[in-house]
Design an enzyme around this catalytic site. Structure first.
Site, PDB file in Angstrom:
ATOM      1  N   GLY A   2       6.593  28.983  31.325  1.00 60.51           N
ATOM      2  CA  GLY A   2       6.651  30.118  30.404  1.00 60.51           C
ATOM      3  C   GLY A   2       6.868  29.661  28.936  1.00 60.51           C
ATOM      4  O   GLY A   2       6.064  29.770  28.078  1.00 60.51           O
ATOM      5  N   ALA A  23      10.654  26.334  37.589  1.00 59.79           N
ATOM      6  CA  ALA A  23       9.109  25.944  37.119  1.00 59.79           C
ATOM      7  C   ALA A  23       8.426  26.754  36.428  1.00 59.79           C
ATOM      8  O   ALA A  23       7.827  26.557  35.316  1.00 59.79           O
ATOM      9  CB  ALA A  23       8.577  25.239  38.467  1.00 59.79           C
ATOM     10  N   ASP A  24       8.804  28.131  36.846  1.00 59.91           N
ATOM     11  CA  ASP A  24       7.916  28.995  36.049  1.00 59.91           C
ATOM     12  C   ASP A  24       8.610  29.455  34.649  1.00 59.91           C
ATOM     13  O   ASP A  24       7.767  29.499  33.853  1.00 59.91           O
ATOM     14  CB  ASP A  24       8.236  30.599  36.708  1.00 59.91           C
ATOM     15  CG  ASP A  24       7.268  30.570  37.929  1.00 59.91           C
ATOM     16  OD1 ASP A  24       5.785  31.132  37.586  1.00 59.91           O
ATOM     17  OD2 ASP A  24       7.652  30.549  38.949  1.00 59.91           O
ATOM     18  N   SER A  25       9.959  29.235  34.477  1.00 58.04           N
ATOM     19  CA  SER A  25      10.558  29.655  33.224  1.00 58.04           C
ATOM     20  C   SER A  25      10.106  28.255  32.301  1.00 58.04           C
ATOM     21  O   SER A  25       9.846  28.377  31.240  1.00 58.04           O
ATOM     22  CB  SER A  25      12.048  29.468  33.432  1.00 58.04           C
ATOM     23  OG  SER A  25      12.554  30.588  34.314  1.00 58.04           O
TER      24      SER A  25
END
Length: 406
Positions: free
Chosen positions: A183, A178-180
């Protein structure tokens, strides 16, 4: 006029040369967005707390006490220390903001405002600034002030509910998915806001919530539910949209992945595995029909693959122009000839650790390519250089240090 000699001409400037980004964020979406901008020439200044560095420096394996994840996430960034909660830190940040195009932050909503560094204060000193605010749940709503991490987004979005075997628990990814995704989306959002600034002359705020980009990439599930009441169950490696699709074990104990999203590919696979008769079945004509008969198709495909080595399977599928790939771990990835041809993994010389191999820039531009100029730098390594560029004197730096601002 004589044209320049290509052999001696200076390389073209990267496309984001002249763009300055202040990276105030940590773990992981905000910093990744700044990394992606730095890869294509932006001057990224990583601002960390003097006594509490970005936790990514300590995530995952390290070598000689140096975090390896940081070497990737911190590449192409100059690192400075600044305690924004101190008067000197606040004043110095505002001086940096005057020189910046973008600020990326991921404090909980209200934190910058507590330090009198909210949007009114930042835009007052630089009306052209783009402020990207990356949080778990966004800047408003009932969950806005909760602590948020990618794991929660993977759970809330429906991703975990879809992932895993039907009779097994929901499955979370073993990396920052989810962070990637957030980002990547944040970098896109920043460039969109900068494009708008080119027309209006004014900056704006990007409100990025981790729970939204991952939901976007899950596809039409909200629409399916809205129109049909359809809730997709966990199906393991199978798909509800087409078959055969999944991972299959070869005779030498390795695995391959097969996809038949296109009807023509599905037909070629069945000819290859010796079951062309299935092509004439009425249900074979659509992906949804094939998915309903996945047991029959998996038996045919899986049985054929199980009788052949991985090398033979890959060669046969390639000859048949059918879609297949080996299931690779990182050891295979480092040796894969296609990744080698694309230079997807490159080598960076690092003063601390020597030669480092890491993923290259995300895409190739034919005229103004990006590059990795250096790996992640030590905590605060560029503080004096960056602040001296602002006009601060040695006496100014000493005063800031004495009050704990640096």
């Amino acid at each position: 006029m004589t044209p320049p000699d290509p052999a001696t001409a200076a390389p073209p400037a990267p496309p984001l040369t002249g763009l300055r980004v202040l990276d105030l964020a940590t773990l992981f979406a905000g910093p990744l967005a700044a990394t992606l901008l730095g890869d294509f020439g932006a001057d990224v200044v990583k601002v960390e707390h003097p006594r509490r560095p970005d936790p990514s420096r300590g995530h995952g394996p390290s070598k000689d006490g140096v975090g390896l994840w940081w070497k990737v996430l911190g590449r192409n960034k100059r690192t400075v220390t600044l305690d924004l909660s101190t008067p000197g830190g606040r004043t110095t940040l505002l001086r940096l903001v005057r020189t910046a195009d973008v600020v990326v932050e991921n404090f909980r909503p209200g934190t910058l405002e507590k330090w009198d560094l909210g949007w009114p204060e930042l835009s007052a000193v630089n009306p052209r600034l783009v402020l990207a605010r990356v949080t778990g749940f966004g800047q408003f709503g009932p969950y806005a002030h909760r602590p948020g991490f990618g794991t929660l987004a993977e759970a809330m979005s429906g991703f975990a509910a879809l992932t895993g075997e039907p009779d097994a628990p929901p499955t979370l990814p073993p990396f920052g998915l989810a962070d990637s995704i957030a980002g990547l989306t944040t970098a896109y959002a920043i460039m969109t806001a900068l494009a708008a600034r080119d027309r209006t002359g004014e900056g704006q705020v990007v409100d990025m919530a981790l729970i939204e980009p991952i939901l976007a990439v899950l596809g039409p599930h909200p629409t399916w539910y809205d129109q049909l009441g359809h809730v997709q169950p966990r199906t393991g490696n199978r798909s509800q949209n087409n078959a055969p699709r999944g991972t299959y074990r070869t005779a030498d104990g390795t695995w391959v992945a097969v996809s038949t999203s296109a009807q023509s590919i599905a037909e070629r696979v069945m000819v290859l595995v010796g079951r062309p008769d299935l092509i004439d079945a009425p249900w074979f004509a659509t992906g949804e029909g094939r998915a309903r008969h996945a047991d029959v198709l998996d038996e045919a495909v899986g049985g054929w693959i199980a009788r052949h080595t991985r090398a033979d399977v890959l060669a046969a599928f390639e000859k048949a122009e059918a879609a297949v790939a080996p299931v690779q771990d990182v050891r295979d990835v480092m040796e894969d000839p296609q990744y080698q041809a694309l230079a997807t993994v490159t080598t960076v010389d690092d003063p601390e650790l020597g030669a480092l191999r890491m993923q290259n820039v995300l895409f190739r531009l034919s005229a103004t390519p990006g590059s990795i100029r250096w790996a992640g730098r030590p905590h605060g390594a560029d503080t004096e250089e960056v602040l001296t560029e602002l006009g601060l004197t040695p006496a100014d730096l000493a005063k800031l240090r004495s009050e704990g601002a640096l």
